[in-house]
Design a protein around this motif. Structure first.
Motif, PDB file in Angstrom:
ATOM      1  N   SER A 242       0.789  -1.231   0.000  1.00 24.65           N
ATOM      2  CA  SER A 242       0.000   0.000   0.000  1.00 24.65           C
ATOM      3  C   SER A 242       0.822   1.283   0.000  1.00 24.65           C
ATOM      4  O   SER A 242       0.294   2.350  -0.309  1.00 24.65           O
ATOM      5  CB  SER A 242      -0.940   0.011   1.207  1.00 24.65           C
TER       6      SER A 242
ATOM      7  N   LEU B 252      -4.393  -5.546   0.769  1.00 24.59           N
ATOM      8  CA  LEU B 252      -3.540  -4.364   0.634  1.00 24.59           C
ATOM      9  C   LEU B 252      -2.895  -4.115   1.992  1.00 24.59           C
ATOM     10  O   LEU B 252      -3.582  -3.954   2.995  1.00 24.59           O
ATOM     11  CB  LEU B 252      -4.387  -3.165   0.216  1.00 24.59           C
TER      12      LEU B 252
ATOM     13  N   ASN C 136       0.829  -2.485   4.226  1.00 29.30           N
ATOM     14  CA  ASN C 136       2.030  -1.651   4.161  1.00 29.30           C
ATOM     15  C   ASN C 136       3.270  -2.391   4.646  1.00 29.30           C
ATOM     16  O   ASN C 136       4.292  -1.763   4.940  1.00 29.30           O
ATOM     17  CB  ASN C 136       1.840  -0.376   5.001  1.00 29.30           C
TER      18      ASN C 136
END
Length: 300
Positions: free
Chosen positions: A198, A225, A227
């Motif tokens: 992300s 999604l 990070n």
């Protein structure tokens, strides 16, 4: 602009207060009275025209402007100490707090195994290492050095040096591919479960280059999604979809067969790993020592 003769008035006192979190402790540390310390900070705030500290009867904290000013002042004071050490025969031994930001996967896979060598060699440096996949603001967030991994760094007034180069690999587990089929072309990805990163500007657009050097833009539908590259890898090993991650983020998942590379015959996008810092001029010994260390230990 303030008279240059008063430019540093109150700065050392303010940094002491910010470090110790108390007017009383700053007074004890400097040998002055608490009222003197308070007056010096008040005069500094009046001269700057901003509030640097939030004060209550029970606590003391930096304002947003105070945090930025503190980081900048701390560096100026360390530079001044460095200058004195240099002419007094100390030769500028690296010392002081060194704040570094590094991507999580690179920090764990590459930096962590060699970091003890740095701390052992430079015992007067207080290392503050933040592993974070967020793109931090080096100046505003008060970091001395930032390590970044990117296909291309944005234009910036900051200085960067490339440490090494990795590659972006497209991967999935053998069981996922046995169940859903192996894509033969990047355009086939639209029929698959995709796990995307992300923090990219456009996480749902994957770029490829064909053998003629032409760019292919593939729109993917992200099933997950996130990070964090480590989570991407864990989900892919658990047969949850296809990922695209830097090679340095992998451990032994490919070697032991947990993941299989897809599009092996396609050119792999290069991912550069860089050290980024504010300026080559007046670089402190602690920053120079860390940059030299990273280049020596982790450079190509």
């Amino acid at each position: 602009m303030a008279n240059k003769s008063k430019l540093f008035d109150g700065m050392v006192v303010f940094v002491d207060v910010a470090k110790l979190g108390s007017f009383t402790l700053a007074a004890e540390n400097s040998g002055h009275s608490t009222s003197y310390i308070s007056k010096e900070v008040n005069k500094l705030e009046a001269r700057l025209g901003i509030r640097l500290l939030h004060r209550t009867t029970r606590s003391l904290s930096l304002t947003q402007e105070g945090e930025l000013y503190f980081q900048l002042c701390q560096q100026l004071i360390e530079d001044a100490e460095q200058a004195e050490n240099s002419i007094s025969g100390n030769q500028g031994e690296p010392r002081g707090k060194l704040r570094i930001s590094c991507p999580i996967s690179y920090g764990l896979s590459n930096l962590s195994p060699v970091l003890s060598l740095f701390t052992e060699k430079h015992q007067k440096i207080q290392l503050e290492l933040e592993l974070n996949d967020r793109k931090v603001d080096l100046i505003a967030d008060g970091f001395d050095v930032v390590i970044r991994a990117s296909t291309q760094l944005e234009d910036s007034s900051l200085i960067s040096r490339r440490v090494s180069q990795s590659e972006a690999l497209v991967l999935a587990s053998p069981r996922y591919l046995a169940k859903h089929g192996t894509p033969n072309h990047p355009y086939d990805l639209d029929r698959h479960k995709i796990i995307s990163y992300s923090n990219l500007k456009q996480p749902n657009i994957w770029l490829f280059r064909d053998h003629q050097g032409e760019t292919i833009q593939v729109h993917v539908e992200s099933h997950v999604l996130t990070n964090n590259a480590t989570l991407e890898i864990d989900l892919a090993v658990a047969d949850q979809g296809i990922i695209r991650v830097p090679q340095f983020a992998l451990k032994d998942e490919v070697e032991i067969g947990g993941l299989v590379e897809i599009f092996c015959d396609w050119p792999k996008p290069p991912i550069g790993v860089y050290v980024v810092y504010p300026s080559r001029k007046h670089m402190s010994a602690k920053v120079r020592s860390f940059i030299d260390f990273v280049i020596a230990e982790l450079g190509d």
